[in-house]
Design a protein around this motif. Structure first.
Motif, PDB file in Angstrom:
ATOM      1  N   LYS A  36      44.472  41.294  43.198  1.00 45.24           N
ATOM      2  CA  LYS A  36      43.791  40.042  42.876  1.00 45.24           C
ATOM      3  C   LYS A  36      42.608  40.321  41.945  1.00 45.24           C
ATOM      4  N   GLY A  37      42.361  39.396  41.034  1.00 47.71           N
ATOM      5  CA  GLY A  37      41.249  39.552  40.103  1.00 47.71           C
ATOM      6  C   GLY A  37      41.592  40.388  38.887  1.00 47.71           C
ATOM      7  N   LYS A  38      42.888  40.771  38.740  1.00 44.64           N
ATOM      8  CA  LYS A  38      43.304  41.596  37.608  1.00 44.64           C
ATOM      9  C   LYS A  38      44.483  40.967  36.875  1.00 44.64           C
ATOM     10  N   LEU A  39      44.479  41.174  35.550  1.00 47.31           N
ATOM     11  CA  LEU A  39      45.623  40.812  34.723  1.00 47.31           C
ATOM     12  C   LEU A  39      46.468  42.070  34.535  1.00 47.31           C
ATOM     13  N   THR A  40      47.702  42.025  35.027  1.00 47.46           N
ATOM     14  CA  THR A  40      48.622  43.149  34.936  1.00 47.46           C
ATOM     15  C   THR A  40      49.763  42.779  34.000  1.00 47.46           C
ATOM     16  N   CYS A  41      50.103  43.673  33.069  1.00 47.41           N
ATOM     17  CA  CYS A  41      51.195  43.426  32.128  1.00 47.41           C
ATOM     18  C   CYS A  41      52.341  44.389  32.416  1.00 47.41           C
ATOM     19  N   LEU A  42      53.536  43.824  32.548  1.00 49.78           N
ATOM     20  CA  LEU A  42      54.761  44.588  32.737  1.00 49.78           C
ATOM     21  C   LEU A  42      55.465  44.704  31.397  1.00 49.78           C
ATOM     22  N   LEU A  43      55.622  45.931  30.906  1.00 53.47           N
ATOM     23  CA  LEU A  43      56.216  46.173  29.600  1.00 53.47           C
ATOM     24  C   LEU A  43      57.392  47.130  29.715  1.00 53.47           C
ATOM     25  N   GLY A  44      58.353  46.957  28.816  1.00 56.40           N
ATOM     26  CA  GLY A  44      59.501  47.845  28.769  1.00 56.40           C
ATOM     27  C   GLY A  44      60.560  47.238  27.883  1.00 56.40           C
ATOM     28  N   ILE A 168      49.253  34.564  43.659  1.00 56.25           N
ATOM     29  CA  ILE A 168      49.903  35.359  42.617  1.00 56.25           C
ATOM     30  C   ILE A 168      50.473  34.425  41.562  1.00 56.25           C
ATOM     31  N   LEU A 169      50.236  34.761  40.298  1.00 57.15           N
ATOM     32  CA  LEU A 169      50.763  33.988  39.174  1.00 57.15           C
ATOM     33  C   LEU A 169      51.606  34.939  38.333  1.00 57.15           C
ATOM     34  N   ILE A 170      52.897  34.637  38.193  1.00 55.53           N
ATOM     35  CA  ILE A 170      53.829  35.474  37.419  1.00 55.53           C
ATOM     36  C   ILE A 170      54.298  34.687  36.203  1.00 55.53           C
ATOM     37  N   LEU A 171      54.211  35.308  35.037  1.00 51.42           N
ATOM     38  CA  LEU A 171      54.619  34.641  33.801  1.00 51.42           C
ATOM     39  C   LEU A 171      55.584  35.531  33.027  1.00 51.42           C
ATOM     40  N   ASP A 172      56.686  34.938  32.587  1.00 50.99           N
ATOM     41  CA  ASP A 172      57.706  35.661  31.838  1.00 50.99           C
ATOM     42  C   ASP A 172      57.543  35.369  30.350  1.00 50.99           C
ATOM     43  N   GLU A 173      57.011  36.339  29.620  1.00 51.08           N
ATOM     44  CA  GLU A 173      56.793  36.253  28.170  1.00 51.08           C
ATOM     45  C   GLU A 173      56.126  34.935  27.748  1.00 51.08           C
ATOM     46  N   PRO A 174      54.922  34.678  28.238  1.00 51.16           N
ATOM     47  CA  PRO A 174      54.246  33.406  27.935  1.00 51.16           C
ATOM     48  C   PRO A 174      53.830  33.255  26.478  1.00 51.16           C
ATOM     49  N   THR A 175      53.803  34.362  25.708  1.00 51.50           N
ATOM     50  CA  THR A 175      53.384  34.266  24.305  1.00 51.50           C
ATOM     51  C   THR A 175      54.560  34.284  23.335  1.00 51.50           C
ATOM     52  N   ALA A 194      42.509  35.200  36.054  1.00 55.82           N
ATOM     53  CA  ALA A 194      42.517  36.322  37.004  1.00 55.82           C
ATOM     54  C   ALA A 194      41.106  36.612  37.505  1.00 55.82           C
ATOM     55  N   LYS A 195      40.143  36.616  36.591  1.00 57.27           N
ATOM     56  CA  LYS A 195      38.770  36.978  36.952  1.00 57.27           C
ATOM     57  C   LYS A 195      38.067  35.860  37.730  1.00 57.27           C
ATOM     58  N   LYS A 196      38.144  34.633  37.194  1.00 61.21           N
ATOM     59  CA  LYS A 196      37.377  33.527  37.770  1.00 61.21           C
ATOM     60  C   LYS A 196      38.029  32.946  39.012  1.00 61.21           C
ATOM     61  N   GLU A 197      39.380  32.866  39.001  1.00 61.02           N
ATOM     62  CA  GLU A 197      40.084  32.272  40.133  1.00 61.02           C
ATOM     63  C   GLU A 197      40.487  33.329  41.172  1.00 61.02           C
ATOM     64  N   LYS A 198      40.237  34.603  40.850  1.00 59.73           N
ATOM     65  CA  LYS A 198      40.604  35.714  41.741  1.00 59.73           C
ATOM     66  C   LYS A 198      42.096  35.712  42.062  1.00 59.73           C
ATOM     67  N   LYS A 199      42.907  35.437  41.025  1.00 60.34           N
ATOM     68  CA  LYS A 199      44.354  35.486  41.169  1.00 60.34           C
ATOM     69  C   LYS A 199      44.867  36.858  40.756  1.00 60.34           C
ATOM     70  N   ALA A 200      46.002  37.241  41.309  1.00 59.07           N
ATOM     71  CA  ALA A 200      46.735  38.396  40.809  1.00 59.07           C
ATOM     72  C   ALA A 200      47.702  37.863  39.756  1.00 59.07           C
ATOM     73  N   VAL A 201      47.467  38.187  38.491  1.00 59.06           N
ATOM     74  CA  VAL A 201      48.275  37.647  37.396  1.00 59.06           C
ATOM     75  C   VAL A 201      49.154  38.764  36.839  1.00 59.06           C
ATOM     76  N   LEU A 202      50.470  38.531  36.874  1.00 63.13           N
ATOM     77  CA  LEU A 202      51.446  39.490  36.361  1.00 63.13           C
ATOM     78  C   LEU A 202      52.184  38.854  35.193  1.00 63.13           C
ATOM     79  N   VAL A 203      52.096  39.493  34.027  1.00 70.00           N
ATOM     80  CA  VAL A 203      52.696  38.962  32.808  1.00 70.00           C
ATOM     81  C   VAL A 203      53.752  39.931  32.293  1.00 70.00           C
ATOM     82  N   VAL A 204      54.977  39.448  32.134  1.00 75.14           N
ATOM     83  CA  VAL A 204      56.018  40.215  31.457  1.00 75.14           C
ATOM     84  C   VAL A 204      55.870  39.953  29.960  1.00 75.14           C
TER      85      VAL A 204
END
Length: 340
Positions: A36-44, A168-175, A194-204
């Protein structure tokens, strides 16, 4: 890793699909901790198993070995409704909502809490308003979805996920399919959430440049290898970013954050301010020009920049990088430099 902020964990997962008694393993040795509180990016690369990992996290398919734990409980132990209160997802496919207003679409995020009848309480309305405010779309909340740009549509989908109020907020290629400005805006928005709402944000994402600028954590997936986790900066210094590249010819240049062909000339130090020399080197690389050491000097003269090229006993001055490159291109790569 902060144990206190970790909300989703897995150790040595095997991912894939079962067909009868046979198992098709897509990815193996997958261990992670989502905080929580971090933006995590899943790449591959495509086909490596990123979508399979996301589906496993969401409880859509079971892991072939071991479990994903949410709040220290296996995700399969949650009902679909309870899991949707914990995890909000923004997928690439668009919902059929052209006739709805922005606020009506954001309100759909409350369905896990209200049911399909959609009777909104005062708390529900507050969650909707907060989500709209957090994504800065107040100015379009009464507009129909059919009138929005791609960047605005993406913000609405993020707002709908925020209204769902999961941890938890998961986003699939939001850009994907967005222009440069909207890509930066969306990723910085997700970092703020992620920082202000204290969410765990996972972005593919495949957007390496912007991911480096915004992510706290990288998860790198490569076929046949364990998941590699760490901060972007640490993984760059450890040369782990090269795991994302398709072959040994390419490497990630630590000096300027660009992917380079290993066969390219490694340009030497130039005399002059380094922040200017960086762009001269880029132009030389792009045009496949191979100068020798100490052949170019950069000088600032008031508000003007001068680029000085030494060839034999002659020194030529150029006012722009473009004119320098044009001259070198005209000469070709047969010119030599030597000390005058």
């Amino acid at each position: 890793m902060s144990i206190q902020n970790s909300i989703l964990q897995a150790t040595d997962l095997s991912l894939g699909y079962k067909k009868g008694s046979k198992s098709n393993v897509i990815a193996d040795h997958i261990s992670f901790s989502l905080e929580k509180g971090k933006l995590t990016c899943l790449l591959g690369p495509n086909g490596v198993g990123k979508s399979t990992l996301i589906k496993t996290i969401m409880g859509q398919i079971p892991a072939l070995k071991n479990q994903v734990y949410l709040d220290k409980k296996p995700t399969h132990s949650f009902s679909v409704k309870d899991l949707s209160k914990k995890i909000a997802v923004v997928l690439t496919e668009k919902i059929n909502s052209a006739n709805l207003t922005v606020k009506q679409v954001v309100a759909l995020g409350r369905i896990p809490h209200t049911g399909w009848l959609g009777n909104l309480s005062m708390e529900d309305q507050q969650k909707i308003d907060t989500a709209i405010h957090s994504t800065h779309i107040n100015y379009i909340e009464d507009r129909p979805m059919s009138e929005l740009s791609d960047g605005q549509l993406q913000k609405v989908m993020i707002a709908r996920a925020l209204a769902q109020d999961g941890e938890i907020l998961i986003l699939d290629e939001p850009t994907a399919h967005l222009d440069l400005i909207n890509r930066f805006e969306i990723m910085h928005l997700l970092r703020d959430i992620a920082k202000k709402e204290k969410k765990a944000v996972l972005v593919v994402t495949h957007d390496l440049d912007i991911a480096i600028d915004t992510a706290d954590e990288f998860w790198l997936m490569q076929c046949g290898l364990p998941l590699v986790c760490g901060s972007p900066e640490d993984l760059i210094l450890q040369s782990k970013i090269d795991l994302l590249l398709p072959n040994d010819r390419l490497h990630f240049d630590k000096s300027d954050g660009k992917v380079r062909d290993s066969a390219e000339c490694q340009y030497p130090h130039m005399d002059g301010p380094e922040e200017m020399a960086k762009w001269v080197r880029l132009a030389l690389r792009k045009n496949k020009i191979s100068p020798e050491i100490n052949s170019i000097t950069i000088k600032t003269e008031g508000n003007q920049i001068g680029f000085y090229l030494r060839i034999s006993t002659d020194t030529l001055k150029f006012d722009t990088i473009a004119s320098l490159i044009d001259h070198l291109t005209t000469l070709g790569n047969n010119w030599k430099t030597r000390e005058p």
